[in-house]
Enzyme design. Structure first.
Site, PDB file in Angstrom:
ATOM      1  N   ASP A   1      68.790 -15.665 115.558  1.00 23.57           N
ATOM      2  CA  ASP A   1      69.696 -16.909 115.896  1.00 23.57           C
ATOM      3  C   ASP A   1      71.205 -17.080 116.089  1.00 23.57           C
ATOM      4  OD1 ASP A   1      66.893 -17.103 115.186  1.00 23.57           O
ATOM      5  OD2 ASP A   1      67.128 -19.420 114.759  1.00 23.57           O
TER       6      ASP A   1
ATOM      7  N   GLU B   1      67.988 -26.434 109.374  1.00 23.01           N
ATOM      8  CA  GLU B   1      67.099 -26.378 110.301  1.00 23.01           C
ATOM      9  C   GLU B   1      65.851 -26.785 109.646  1.00 23.01           C
ATOM     10  OE1 GLU B   1      67.193 -23.046 113.667  1.00 23.01           O
ATOM     11  OE2 GLU B   1      65.669 -22.387 112.221  1.00 23.01           O
TER      12      GLU B   1
ATOM     13  N   SER C   1      64.167 -26.027 114.205  1.00 25.47           N
ATOM     14  CA  SER C   1      63.885 -24.325 114.579  1.00 25.47           C
ATOM     15  C   SER C   1      63.485 -24.516 115.956  1.00 25.47           C
ATOM     16  CB  SER C   1      62.807 -23.838 113.755  1.00 25.47           C
ATOM     17  OG  SER C   1      62.168 -22.749 114.422  1.00 25.47           O
TER      18      SER C   1
END
Length: 558
Positions: free
Chosen positions: A120, A443, A469
């Site tokens: 990410d 998240e 997420s």
């Protein structure tokens, strides 16, 4: 060459002496030095195999006459960091990654770079560094994980494991069923198999023109991925000869192309943090208003897990990112004149591809949605904006009004959801989890997946100044700005207040009169003291709002 700074002339004899200690020969001293920025480690499934990718990249560099020098950056797995203190460090790692690469390359001059991200924050962190350094460079990600498969043939990814925990928490799933899902959801290395944040960013790197075709979709475990890596190593030598730099590629039109793709693919809402942050480093204006404007005029052509039943490996088989771009380009929504690492202009690449297949990638005139996958909401609760992955919201939750259930941390909210204390109609409010307040903007896949797993996805919304997420689905609205810790209205919401959500109208409102709000504002005691120290304390002091991409303040900025 930039590396001449440490190679040329009598005064550089000490530098050359140290290079000779590495085994560098006289012949290699005369060749370009190419940095290979790898995020390999043994703890992150998306990165464990990146040593092999790095070896392929270095082979390509040597094939084309360069001398590769590899070094590693950190990489956080959001799945492993989820729902504990580690998640506070996930977004915060993006700035560390960019800074550390800047330090390494500035201290050890190179002529060009190959970046190897996968998960990410590593992708945007490396792109930010590439903009700062502005050396000829190319990106090759580690590739997506294959989808898992249960004994009954059901395909699944990481999202389904989190939702299974929600089902298990209320007795809707046995221990045995949960165990099978746990064992089979993640079958091997790669970035998690759906259109989650990692794959979103790897796909958008390709759309930006910084990765070769296939960068976002070729599976991690395939020979094609290694060939792509070797080709990237070879291609960076061409980019060096052509002196093609990120500033030549990452221009306003390229970011608009990427935003079009963000909407057509139904990407993670985290891209609304990362694309503005990358654009900030590139000196290109990208904000939430631009993102929503492009959403209004770009149809969603793909619905991938978690919003649908298909995975990144399926998109690869249908032509991948280039096929989606081709469909948009054929209908006037992609600027093909921009440069890319793979050709003099994007149009020359797209000419080699077919457009949509009409099924997994819908045709332009028959999209899944007439608008893009992400929407930006505004209202008294979010005057600076809030973000929702509208492509993964159930139709019955596109408009919702209900009483607030307020929690001052993700942990409190998750505990209440797991305990069955949230009822149909509620709007769960989780606050003080923004970039500054968390700090780190946690998240929240656990609370959103638990709501879905408990069967409340068609009747319960969740809003937060934190984020979600890419695996999140449902009426989950994040990035609320200003955040609670900065005095935003979300910090004044009380249990039972009615909150109105209207995604088609882009509205998010607290239905409490202004006089009452002012009374609460005068009584507000400020954010809770989280007692953070070390890097998180420095991060909280420097970070800007989610509406600004959660980048660091400029020196002297209040």
């Amino acid at each position: 060459m930039g590396s001449d700074t440490i190679k040329k002339g009598p005064a550089k004899a000490p530098h050359r002496s140290l290079l000779r200690a590495l085994g560098i020969t006289d012949q290699e001293m005369g060749r370009p030095f190419i940095g290979v920025v790898n995020s390999h480690n043994d703890y992150v499934p998306g990165h464990q195999h990146l040593r092999d990718i790095g070896d392929a990249v270095k082979a390509g560099i040597r094939n084309a006459g360069g001398v590769p020098f590899e070094f590693q950056t950190i990489a956080v797995c959001d799945g492993i960091a989820m729902n504990h203190r580690g998640m506070k460090y996930s977004l915060a790692s993006r700035e560390l990654i960019a800074d550390s690469i800047e330090v390494m390359i500035s201290a050890h001059p190179m002529d060009a770079l190959v970046f190897i991200p996968n998960c990410d924050k590593v992708v945007p962190g490396m792109l930010m560094a590439a903009c700062r350094l502005n050396l000829p460079c190319i990106f090759v990600s580690g590739g997506p994980m294959m989808a898992g498969q249960l004994s009954d043939g059901t395909r699944l990814g990481l999202n389904e494991v989190f939702e299974a925990v929600g089902q298990h928490s209320i007795g809707k799933m046995t221990d045995e069923a949960l165990c099978e899902i746990e064992e089979k959801a993640c079958p091997g290395c790669g970035s998690c198999s759906g259109m989650y944040t990692a794959n979103s960013m790897n796909c958008l790197t390709e759309a930006l023109g910084m990765g070769l075709p296939g960068n976002g979709t070729i599976p991690a475990i395939s020979g094609a991925r290694k060939r792509l890596a070797k080709t990237a190593g070879e291609r960076v030598m061409d980019l060096l000869k052509e002196n093609r730099r990120p500033s030549d590629i990452l221009v306003p039109a390229s970011f608009k192309n990427a935003l079009r793709m963000e909407m057509a693919l139904g990407c993670s809402s985290n891209t609304a943090l990362h694309l503005p942050a990358i654009a900030h480093e590139a000196g290109v204006p990208v904000d939430l208003a631009m993102i929503d404007e492009i959403s209004h005029t770009t149809p969603q052509l793909c619905v991938l897990n978690p919003a649908g039943p298909t995975f990144i490996e399926d998109l690869a088989k249908k032509g991948g990112i280039m096929a989606v771009m081709k469909e948009l380009a054929d209908n006037g929504l992609i600027d093909g004149s921009v440069k890319a690492v793979g050709a003099d202009c994007l149009a020359a690449i797209l000419d080699r591809y077919q457009g949509a297949d009409g099924e997994l990638i819908r045709h332009f005139d028959k999209p899944y949605r007439p608008e893009g996958g992400i929407a930006v909401l505004r209202g008294n609760l979010a005057p600076d904006g809030a973000v929702v992955k509208q492509g993964a919201v159930l139709p019955e939750m596109m408009v919702h009004k209900g009483p607030a259930r307020v929690f001052n941390s993700e942990e409190e909210g998750t505990a209440a959801i797991m305990a069955g204390k949230i009822k149909a109609g509620d709007v769960v409010v989780i606050r003080y989890e923004g970039p500054k307040g968390g700090p780190g903007m946690q998240e929240m896949l656990t609370p959103t997946a638990t709501i879905m797993g408990q069967g409340l996805g068609s009747s319960v919304a969740l809003i937060t100044d934190g984020r979600f997420s890419g695996a999140t689905r449902g009426a989950s609205i994040g990035h609320i700005s200003p955040e609670a810790a900065a005095g935003g209205l979300i910090g004044l919401v009380e249990d039972g207040d009615i909150i109105s959500i209207n995604i088609p109208a882009r509205q998010l409102e607290l239905l409490v009169d202004e006089a009452e709000i002012e009374i609460r504002r005068q009584a507000w005691a400020g954010p809770p003291n989280r007692g953070v120290t070390g890097y998180l304390a420095r991060y909280a002091a420097q970070v800007t709002s989610a509406a600004q991409g959660a980048v660091f303040k400029k020196p002297g900025q209040a």
